[in-house]
Design a protein around this motif. Structure first.
Motif, PDB file in Angstrom:
ATOM      1  N   LYS A 161       0.837  -1.207   0.000  1.00 41.73           N
ATOM      2  CA  LYS A 161       0.000   0.000   0.000  1.00 41.73           C
ATOM      3  C   LYS A 161       0.863   1.244   0.000  1.00 41.73           C
ATOM      4  N   TYR A 162       1.968   1.222   0.735  1.00 41.26           N
ATOM      5  CA  TYR A 162       2.880   2.362   0.745  1.00 41.26           C
ATOM      6  C   TYR A 162       3.367   2.670  -0.672  1.00 41.26           C
ATOM      7  N   LEU A 163       3.830   1.626  -1.361  1.00 38.42           N
ATOM      8  CA  LEU A 163       4.395   1.817  -2.695  1.00 38.42           C
ATOM      9  C   LEU A 163       3.347   2.322  -3.681  1.00 38.42           C
ATOM     10  N   VAL A 164       2.156   1.752  -3.625  1.00 35.24           N
ATOM     11  CA  VAL A 164       1.083   2.165  -4.535  1.00 35.24           C
ATOM     12  C   VAL A 164       0.682   3.613  -4.260  1.00 35.24           C
ATOM     13  N   THR A 165       0.603   3.987  -3.004  1.00 36.86           N
ATOM     14  CA  THR A 165       0.221   5.357  -2.655  1.00 36.86           C
ATOM     15  C   THR A 165       1.260   6.358  -3.129  1.00 36.86           C
ATOM     16  N   VAL A 166       2.539   6.036  -2.957  1.00 37.04           N
ATOM     17  CA  VAL A 166       3.601   6.927  -3.437  1.00 37.04           C
ATOM     18  C   VAL A 166       3.521   7.065  -4.956  1.00 37.04           C
ATOM     19  N   ALA A 167       3.278   5.962  -5.650  1.00 39.45           N
ATOM     20  CA  ALA A 167       3.169   6.010  -7.111  1.00 39.45           C
ATOM     21  C   ALA A 167       1.978   6.857  -7.536  1.00 39.45           C
ATOM     22  N   ASN A 168       0.867   6.715  -6.840  1.00 40.74           N
ATOM     23  CA  ASN A 168      -0.331   7.492  -7.181  1.00 40.74           C
ATOM     24  C   ASN A 168      -0.129   8.980  -6.939  1.00 40.74           C
ATOM     25  N   GLU A 169       0.544   9.323  -5.841  1.00 40.07           N
ATOM     26  CA  GLU A 169       0.716  10.730  -5.476  1.00 40.07           C
ATOM     27  C   GLU A 169       1.890  11.383  -6.204  1.00 40.07           C
ATOM     28  N   GLY A 170       2.890  10.577  -6.607  1.00 43.99           N
ATOM     29  CA  GLY A 170       4.070  11.137  -7.253  1.00 43.99           C
ATOM     30  C   GLY A 170       4.928  11.952  -6.307  1.00 43.99           C
ATOM     31  N   SER A 171       4.713  11.762  -5.014  1.00 47.59           N
ATOM     32  CA  SER A 171       5.435  12.541  -4.005  1.00 47.59           C
ATOM     33  C   SER A 171       5.431  11.769  -2.696  1.00 47.59           C
ATOM     34  N   ILE A 172       6.590  11.641  -2.073  1.00 45.79           N
ATOM     35  CA  ILE A 172       6.678  10.946  -0.789  1.00 45.79           C
ATOM     36  C   ILE A 172       5.987  11.761   0.303  1.00 45.79           C
ATOM     37  N   SER A 173       6.132  13.083   0.258  1.00 45.71           N
ATOM     38  CA  SER A 173       5.520  13.917   1.296  1.00 45.71           C
ATOM     39  C   SER A 173       3.994  13.851   1.219  1.00 45.71           C
ATOM     40  N   ARG A 174       3.431  13.938   0.000  1.00 44.21           N
ATOM     41  CA  ARG A 174       1.966  13.865  -0.129  1.00 44.21           C
ATOM     42  C   ARG A 174       1.461  12.479   0.251  1.00 44.21           C
ATOM     43  N   PHE A 230      -1.030   9.136   6.789  1.00 43.53           N
ATOM     44  CA  PHE A 230      -0.962   9.540   8.200  1.00 43.53           C
ATOM     45  C   PHE A 230       0.294   8.974   8.878  1.00 43.53           C
ATOM     46  N   MET A 231       1.425   9.196   8.219  1.00 43.67           N
ATOM     47  CA  MET A 231       2.684   8.747   8.793  1.00 43.67           C
ATOM     48  C   MET A 231       3.771   9.774   8.514  1.00 43.67           C
ATOM     49  N   ALA A 232       4.859   9.673   9.235  1.00 42.89           N
ATOM     50  CA  ALA A 232       5.965  10.610   9.035  1.00 42.89           C
ATOM     51  C   ALA A 232       6.648  10.344   7.693  1.00 42.89           C
ATOM     52  N   GLN A 233       7.103  11.411   7.041  1.00 40.88           N
ATOM     53  CA  GLN A 233       7.780  11.269   5.757  1.00 40.88           C
ATOM     54  C   GLN A 233       9.043  10.433   5.895  1.00 40.88           C
ATOM     55  N   SER A 234       9.763  10.603   7.003  1.00 35.89           N
ATOM     56  CA  SER A 234      10.997   9.834   7.209  1.00 35.89           C
ATOM     57  C   SER A 234      10.700   8.342   7.329  1.00 35.89           C
ATOM     58  N   SER A 235       9.586   8.004   7.981  1.00 39.22           N
ATOM     59  CA  SER A 235       9.211   6.593   8.128  1.00 39.22           C
ATOM     60  C   SER A 235       8.846   5.987   6.777  1.00 39.22           C
ATOM     61  N   LEU A 236       8.143   6.765   5.963  1.00 31.93           N
ATOM     62  CA  LEU A 236       7.769   6.268   4.640  1.00 31.93           C
ATOM     63  C   LEU A 236       9.010   6.108   3.761  1.00 31.93           C
ATOM     64  N   SER A 237       9.923   7.049   3.813  1.00 30.84           N
ATOM     65  CA  SER A 237      11.156   6.948   3.027  1.00 30.84           C
ATOM     66  C   SER A 237      11.958   5.709   3.422  1.00 30.84           C
ATOM     67  N   GLN A 238      12.004   5.427   4.724  1.00 29.70           N
ATOM     68  CA  GLN A 238      12.714   4.247   5.193  1.00 29.70           C
ATOM     69  C   GLN A 238      12.038   2.966   4.712  1.00 29.70           C
ATOM     70  N   ALA A 239      10.695   2.955   4.724  1.00 30.60           N
ATOM     71  CA  ALA A 239       9.958   1.782   4.252  1.00 30.60           C
ATOM     72  C   ALA A 239      10.235   1.525   2.772  1.00 30.60           C
ATOM     73  N   ILE A 240      10.334   2.595   1.996  1.00 29.56           N
ATOM     74  CA  ILE A 240      10.632   2.444   0.562  1.00 29.56           C
ATOM     75  C   ILE A 240      12.038   1.879   0.369  1.00 29.56           C
ATOM     76  N   ARG A 241      13.001   2.364   1.149  1.00 25.81           N
ATOM     77  CA  ARG A 241      14.379   1.859   1.034  1.00 25.81           C
ATOM     78  C   ARG A 241      14.447   0.369   1.373  1.00 25.81           C
ATOM     79  N   ILE A 242      13.717  -0.045   2.395  1.00 26.81           N
ATOM     80  CA  ILE A 242      13.704  -1.466   2.770  1.00 26.81           C
ATOM     81  C   ILE A 242      13.087  -2.304   1.659  1.00 26.81           C
ATOM     82  N   SER A 243      11.999  -1.802   1.056  1.00 25.56           N
ATOM     83  CA  SER A 243      11.362  -2.524  -0.054  1.00 25.56           C
ATOM     84  C   SER A 243      12.301  -2.640  -1.238  1.00 25.56           C
ATOM     85  N   GLU A 244      13.051  -1.571  -1.529  1.00 22.59           N
ATOM     86  CA  GLU A 244      13.998  -1.603  -2.635  1.00 22.59           C
ATOM     87  C   GLU A 244      15.135  -2.581  -2.349  1.00 22.59           C
TER      88      GLU A 244
END
Length: 306
Positions: free
Chosen positions: A7-20, A26-40
Motif C-alpha cells: 500500500k505504501y508503494l502504490v500510494t507513493v506512485a499514485n501521489e508522485g510525491s513521498i511527502s503527499r 498519516f505517517m511521518a515522511q521519514s518513516s515512509l522513506s525508510q519503508a521504501i528503502r527497505i522494499s527496494e
C-alpha cells in the motif's frame, strides 16, 4: 513484503510525491522513506527515481507496482466477500465523488447510511470526474459519482439524476435587469448568456467538467467573459458570486438557497448535465456498495429538489 508495504508503494506512485503520500497515509515522511528503502533492498532494485518534482517509478518499479495494485484489489475483494457473508455488519467502501458536488449531496446520504449500517466505513476520495474515471479503471474505487456520459468508461454506469448548470449572482446585481421569468416554472428566472457580456465572470478551472461546459456555453453565445480567473475552485467562484463579485457557474444541486442569492437558468432551455453512479469494470460489487448505491438513487433526486 506485506500488504501494508504494498500500500505504501502504490500510494507513493499514485501521489508522485513521498511527502503527499505520507500525509495521505498519516505517517511521518521519514518513516515512509525508510519503508521504501527497505522494499527496494528486498527487491534488489530501485523502485522510484527521485526528481525535482517528486518521485516516479523506475521500469522495474512500474512492473512491481502494477502487480501490487492487483494484489491489493484482490485483497479488498476478498474482504468484501467475507463481509457480505456476515450480512452488512462490517466492511469498507471506497467511494469517489467530486469535491464541489460532494459537499452538498454526500453528507445527508452518508448520515443516513451510517444510521442504517453503523459497522460499514465509507472512505471518500475527492477529485474531478475525469480523475475519478481513472481511479475506477485502475480498480482503486468501489463506486463513484461522476458526470455522464463518462469519457473513458463505456459500461458499468447507472444513471442517477439530471443536474442543471446555472449562473450564481445576487438580487442587486445589474445582470438581474436582463432576467426573464420561465413560463413553465414561474418561480425560476432565466437569462440569455448574450446579455451577460458586459459583466465580469469568475470562472473555475478549465480542466473540470463544469469549467469545460461553462466555457463551451459562453463560446456558443459568442461571449468572451470579462475578468475570468481560472485559479479559483468552482466552490470559491460561486461563493464570490454570491457576494456580488461577479457571475459564476454552479450546479443546481450545489445551490445555497438564501436571500439575497439568485440562480439563473442558462438560456431559456437551460444547460444540463447527467450524473451517474459508476462501477469499476469487472470488479466484485459488495453488498455494502450496492446498498450505498441504492440509497443514492433514492435520496439524491429528492435532495436536488430542495
Amino acid at each position: 513484503m506485506d500488504l501494508k508495504e504494498l500500500k505504501y508503494l502504490v500510494t507513493v506512485a499514485n501521489e508522485g510525491s513521498i511527502s503527499r503520500a505520507a500525509e495521505k497515509l498519516f505517517m511521518a515522511q521519514s518513516s515512509l522513506s525508510q519503508a521504501i528503502r527497505i522494499s527496494e533492498q528486498d527487491l534488489g532494485t530501485p523502485i522510484f527515481v527521485r526528481t525535482a518534482r517528486g518521485v516516479r517509478p523506475t521500469a522495474a518499479g512500474e512492473a512491481f507496482i502494477a502487480h501490487a495494485r492487483q494484489i491489493l484489489q484482490q485483497y479488498r475483494a476478498a474482504c468484501s466477500e467475507a463481509a457480505d457473508i456476515e450480512g452488512l455488519k462490517s466492511g469498507t467502501i471506497l467511494l469517489g465523488v467530486s469535491t464541489y458536488r460532494g459537499t452538498y449531496l454526500l453528507p445527508p446520504v452518508l448520515k443516513r447510511f451510517r444510521s442504517l449500517y453503523p459497522g460499514i466505513h465509507v472512505q471518500i476520495s475527492e477529485m474531478d470526474s475525469i480523475d475519478l474515471e481513472d481511479q475506477l479503471l485502475e480498480g482503486l474505487l468501489d463506486l463513484a459519482l461522476i458526470a455522464a456520459p463518462p469519457v473513458r468508461i463505456q459500461h458499468d454506469t447507472d444513471f442517477l439524476m439530471r443536474d442543471e448548470i446555472m449562473l450564481a449572482t445576487t438580487a442587486d446585481h445589474p445582470v438581474m435587469a436582463f432576467a426573464h421569468i420561465c413560463k413553465e416554472e414561474p418561480q425560476q428566472l432565466w437569462i440569455d448568456l448574450k446579455d451577460t457580456a458586459p459583466f465580469e465572470y469568475i470562472l473555475g478551472p478549465p480542466n473540470t467538467v463544469l469549467g469545460r461546459v461553462a466555457r463551451q456555453a459562453l463560446r456558443d453565445a459568442a461571449v468572451e467573459p470579462l475578468g475570468s480567473d481560472t485559479s479559483l475552485s468552482a466552490s470559491f467562484a460561486a461563493a464570490m458570486a454570491r457576494e456580488g463579485m461577479g457571475l459564476a457557474f454552479t450546479y443546481r444541486s450545489c445551490r445555497v438557497v438564501r436571500d439575497p442569492f439568485r440562480y439563473l437558468r442558462v438560456n431559456q432551455t437551460g444547460c444540463y448535465l447527467d450524473l451517474a453512479l459508476a462501477w469499476p469494470i469487472g470488479k466484485y460489487r459488495s453488498q455494502a456498495a450496492l446498498a450505498l448505491a441504492d440509497l443514492f438513487s433514492r435520496m439524491v433526486p429528492e435532495l436536488l429538489q430542495r
